[in-house]
Write an enzyme that holds these catalytic residues in place. Structure first.
Site, mmCIF file in Angstrom:
data_model
loop_
_atom_site.group_PDB
_atom_site.id
_atom_site.type_symbol
_atom_site.label_atom_id
_atom_site.label_comp_id
_atom_site.label_asym_id
_atom_site.label_seq_id
_atom_site.Cartn_x
_atom_site.Cartn_y
_atom_site.Cartn_z
ATOM 1 N N LYS A 22 0.738 -1.143 0.012
ATOM 2 C CA LYS A 22 -0.002 0.013 0.162
ATOM 3 C C LYS A 22 0.845 1.224 0.106
ATOM 4 O O LYS A 22 0.653 2.111 -0.739
ATOM 5 C CB LYS A 22 -0.952 -0.060 1.304
ATOM 6 C CG LYS A 22 -1.495 1.435 1.463
ATOM 7 C CD LYS A 22 -2.390 1.306 3.005
ATOM 8 C CE LYS A 22 -1.596 1.313 4.188
ATOM 9 N NZ LYS A 22 -1.500 2.938 4.583
ATOM 10 N N ASN A 23 1.638 1.228 0.872
ATOM 11 C CA ASN A 23 2.479 2.379 1.044
ATOM 12 C C ASN A 23 3.724 2.763 0.037
ATOM 13 O O ASN A 23 4.434 3.694 -0.039
ATOM 14 C CB ASN A 23 3.415 2.681 2.650
ATOM 15 C CG ASN A 23 2.201 2.629 3.504
ATOM 16 O OD1 ASN A 23 1.257 2.921 3.350
ATOM 17 N ND2 ASN A 23 2.618 2.393 4.643
ATOM 18 N N ARG A 92 -4.044 10.590 4.174
ATOM 19 C CA ARG A 92 -3.007 11.473 4.368
ATOM 20 C C ARG A 92 -1.968 11.441 3.139
ATOM 21 O O ARG A 92 -1.313 12.592 2.868
ATOM 22 C CB ARG A 92 -1.998 10.628 5.425
ATOM 23 C CG ARG A 92 -0.741 11.467 5.813
ATOM 24 C CD ARG A 92 -0.322 10.969 7.035
ATOM 25 N NE ARG A 92 1.199 11.497 7.415
ATOM 26 C CZ ARG A 92 1.159 12.699 7.864
ATOM 27 N NH1 ARG A 92 0.203 13.481 7.989
ATOM 28 N NH2 ARG A 92 2.490 13.387 8.325
ATOM 29 N N ARG A 121 -0.174 13.829 13.492
ATOM 30 C CA ARG A 121 0.238 13.647 12.046
ATOM 31 C C ARG A 121 0.356 15.106 11.353
ATOM 32 O O ARG A 121 -0.328 15.294 10.172
ATOM 33 C CB ARG A 121 -0.496 12.818 11.251
ATOM 34 C CG ARG A 121 -0.607 11.363 12.379
ATOM 35 C CD ARG A 121 -1.307 10.318 11.368
ATOM 36 N NE ARG A 121 0.044 9.610 10.507
ATOM 37 C CZ ARG A 121 -0.563 8.747 9.415
ATOM 38 N NH1 ARG A 121 -1.874 8.595 9.335
ATOM 39 N NH2 ARG A 121 0.427 8.176 8.565
ATOM 40 N N ASP A 124 4.559 19.675 8.698
ATOM 41 C CA ASP A 124 5.462 20.801 9.029
ATOM 42 C C ASP A 124 6.826 20.341 8.262
ATOM 43 O O ASP A 124 7.536 21.352 7.639
ATOM 44 C CB ASP A 124 5.639 21.147 10.361
ATOM 45 C CG ASP A 124 6.183 20.060 11.083
ATOM 46 O OD1 ASP A 124 5.238 19.130 11.449
ATOM 47 O OD2 ASP A 124 7.027 20.204 11.865
ATOM 48 N N ASP A 307 4.352 0.064 12.442
ATOM 49 C CA ASP A 307 3.179 -0.516 11.935
ATOM 50 C C ASP A 307 2.882 -2.023 12.414
ATOM 51 O O ASP A 307 1.990 -2.723 12.684
ATOM 52 C CB ASP A 307 3.237 -0.711 10.514
ATOM 53 C CG ASP A 307 3.200 0.770 10.024
ATOM 54 O OD1 ASP A 307 2.874 1.725 10.595
ATOM 55 O OD2 ASP A 307 3.659 0.825 8.730
HETATM 56 N N1 EPU Z 1 5.652 14.085 11.775
HETATM 57 C C1 EPU Z 1 5.650 15.324 11.949
HETATM 58 N N2 EPU Z 1 5.662 16.523 10.895
HETATM 59 C C2 EPU Z 1 5.906 16.091 9.789
HETATM 60 C C3 EPU Z 1 6.029 14.625 9.278
HETATM 61 C C4 EPU Z 1 5.733 13.613 10.298
HETATM 62 O O1 EPU Z 1 5.640 15.849 13.124
HETATM 63 O O2 EPU Z 1 5.913 16.853 8.837
HETATM 64 C C5 EPU Z 1 5.492 13.307 12.747
HETATM 65 C C6 EPU Z 1 4.133 12.324 12.670
HETATM 66 O O3 EPU Z 1 3.346 12.887 13.070
HETATM 67 C C7 EPU Z 1 4.748 10.865 13.439
HETATM 68 C C8 EPU Z 1 6.301 10.890 12.834
HETATM 69 O O4 EPU Z 1 6.668 12.349 12.626
HETATM 70 O O5 EPU Z 1 4.585 11.092 14.489
HETATM 71 C C9 EPU Z 1 6.509 9.893 11.739
HETATM 72 O O6 EPU Z 1 5.869 10.284 10.647
HETATM 73 P P1 EPU Z 1 6.222 10.000 9.051
HETATM 74 O O7 EPU Z 1 6.166 11.147 8.155
HETATM 75 O O8 EPU Z 1 7.603 9.128 9.160
HETATM 76 O O9 EPU Z 1 4.931 8.887 8.793
HETATM 77 P P2 EPU Z 1 3.823 8.899 7.740
HETATM 78 O O10 EPU Z 1 4.899 9.167 6.418
HETATM 79 O O11 EPU Z 1 2.847 9.711 7.954
HETATM 80 C C10 EPU Z 1 4.201 6.596 6.746
HETATM 81 C C11 EPU Z 1 3.207 5.331 6.594
HETATM 82 C C12 EPU Z 1 2.637 4.827 7.754
HETATM 83 C C13 EPU Z 1 4.081 4.313 8.581
HETATM 84 C C14 EPU Z 1 4.987 5.443 8.791
HETATM 85 C C15 EPU Z 1 6.174 4.994 9.743
HETATM 86 C C16 EPU Z 1 2.346 5.875 4.522
HETATM 87 C C17 EPU Z 1 1.133 6.342 3.763
HETATM 88 N N3 EPU Z 1 2.224 6.084 5.828
HETATM 89 O O12 EPU Z 1 3.446 7.486 7.473
HETATM 90 O O13 EPU Z 1 1.908 3.704 7.528
HETATM 91 O O14 EPU Z 1 3.483 3.896 9.859
HETATM 92 O O15 EPU Z 1 5.245 6.083 7.558
HETATM 93 O O16 EPU Z 1 6.859 3.990 8.732
HETATM 94 O O17 EPU Z 1 3.465 5.646 3.901
HETATM 95 C C18 EPU Z 1 0.252 2.469 7.887
HETATM 96 O O18 EPU Z 1 0.192 1.841 6.551
HETATM 97 O O19 EPU Z 1 -0.800 2.020 8.559
HETATM 98 C C19 EPU Z 1 0.588 3.460 8.132
HETATM 99 C C20 EPU Z 1 0.067 4.360 9.060
#
Ligand code: EPU
Length: 445
Positions: A22-23, A92, A121, A124, A307
């Protein structure tokens, strides 16, 4: 609304094919916006998030054809610059379109991204990077939209203040058509990102990972069409491995990529799980002896993935002794705990002492709200009894489904649209392994 009725207690055994990740799929769709030519993606999982994301593309005027697990996308006419709220706020990943839209049409208006409810989430870190590449971006709280514009994005050297998986991809997708060189430092290392790099390279992008946490991109004038096969979903593989272990069965996973599961496999072995190599892409998972307790700290790649912690916590409810799970990536990802307690589990929250929380945790410490806890202590083993459960997010959903399969009696699980977001035909595939799950529709009273 649909729900599952699950009769627990059967060992799961047999073979399962892992679906595409998915990701990666969601980001590959966004990459298709970078060219006028056709992009054909194979091994796309047919899950709700995929359909939501394809709706985002369609809302921009992009043509999409689905044939089995393949999707053809042609972005001949992307002229619209607004992602409608009702389409974009559902997931997202919709914010990823910012980069390609700025690169192709110089402006974008996107709703504040949605996704699983696993904390604040914010985006920034994405916004800061895009602004460093020359974009102007403002958030209008009165309509919940980000307004972005750029004459021409330019290369830059950007150091992420903390890891961000989607943030790294957002900047990659913006930089491939920008003017000059972009160097992303402290870039995320998740393997899904490298699969996206593979697609971008197949489209003619000049992008490579120069060091584990550094990605270098030289902008090119245009990208072209490509055909690409999405890698298997490692979260699915972990889910099936734990399903085998907790039900006392054995499951052979096809399209297994053990190289993506390093931290999981070493924890699984410590817990007494067995991962037998059948051949290069097949692994048989089982639990030959008692489940041993473990202490897990979630970490960014190559650490133990956030995850996996929900299904892992469920696994540990069956271990003989005390286990802990410390979540460090998201500030709120324990929605399954209250549900597992309903089934008889003994789980307490606690906050492990941490010297400098802002640098230790991956989320912004300031986003944490009163009442959140970062760790759980699980006393096992617990023989679960049946219950009525509610899935609050995707991975919590997988956790509860596994719990119901482990329990005595018939459980009812609501909120199954959460698990449908990320697992293709999950109940059919589990039933093929011996599970007893029926999908039902709530009758209107
Ligand atoms: N964060 C911030 N600011 C930002 C970006 C992230 O504060 O600008 C925080 C987030 O709130 C979180 C942490 O940093 O607490 C990590 O966030 P990250 O950006 O790495 O995660 P994401 O990109 O939102 C992706 C996957 C998630 C997976 C995480 C960790 C996708 C669509 N989602 O999320 O997958 O858990 O990376 O590897 O790729 C899932 O598949 O169930 C899922 C949630």
């Amino acid at each position: 609304m649909e729900y599952f009725v699950v009769a627990g207690g059967s060992p799961l055994a047999g073979e399962v094919h892992i679906a595409g990740a998915k990701n990666v799929a969601l980001k590959a769709f966004v990459a298709s916006l970078l060219t006028d030519e056709e992009i054909t993606l194979h091994n796309v999982p047919l899950i709700t998030d995929v359909f939501f994301m394809l709706d985002v593309l369609k809302s921009l005027g992009v043509s999409v054809r689905i044939e089995g697990n393949s999707v053809r996308i042609r972005n001949g006419h992307m002229k619209k610059s607004t992602v409608p709220l009702e389409v974009g706020a559902r997931l997202r990943t919709s914010s990823l379109v910012l980069g390609p839209m700025l690169a192709r049409i110089g402006k974008a208006r996107i709703p504040n991204p949605g996704g699983c409810r696993i904390g604040a989430r914010p985006i920034d870190r994405h916004i800061e990077g895009l602004m460093k590449m020359g974009a102007s971006i403002a958030y209008h709280s009165e309509d919940g939209y980000f307004y972005a514009s750029a004459k021409r994005l330019h290369g830059t050297v950007f150091t992420f203040p903390k890891n961000t998986h989607t943030g790294t991809e957002t900047l990659m997708l913006a930089a491939v058509l920008a003017e000059g060189e972009t160097v992303l430092k402290n870039a995320a290392e998740e393997v899904e990102i490298d699969d996206l790099i593979g697609l971008l390279r197949a489209m003619g992008a000049d992008i490579r990972r120069r060091a584990p946490r550094e990605i270098v991109i030289r902008g090119v004038g245009a990208l072209h069409g490509a055909t690409y096969t999405i890698m298997p979903d490692r979260n699915e593989e972990v889910t099936f491995a734990i399903a085998a272990a907790v039900t006392g069965g054995n499951i052979t996973v096809r399209q297994s990529v053990r190289g993506h599961l390093g931290a999981f496999l070493s924890a699984f072995q410590k817990a007494g799980g067995r991962a037998e190599i059948i051949d290069e892409t097949s692994t048989r998972y089982s639990q030959p002896g008692p489940i041993r307790p473990t202490d897990i700290v979630t970490r960014i790649h190559p650490g133990f993935m956030t995850d996996w912690q929900g299904p892992w916590a469920l696994y540990m409810t069956q271990a003989n002794g005390i286990s802990t799970v410390h979540e460090t990536v998201f500030e709120s990802r324990f929605s399954y705990v209250s549900e597992l307690r309903k089934m008889g589990s003994s789980i307490d929250f606690f906050d492990p002492p941490v010297d400098d929380p802002e640098s230790f945790y991956n989320f912004n410490w300031g986003d944490r709200i009163e009442g959140y806890h970062q760790a759980i202590r699980i006393s096992g083993p617990t023989q679960f009894h049946n219950a009525v459960l509610v899935m609050e997010d995707l991975r919590a959903g997988a956790t509860l489904l596994l719990a119901a399969l482990t329990a005595h009696g018939e459980s009812y699980i609501h909120g199954i649209e959460q698990i449908d977001r990320g697992y293709e035909r999950i109940e059919e595939r589990l039933c093929a392994l011996g599970a007893k799950i029926i999908r039902k529709r709530e009758e209107k009273l």
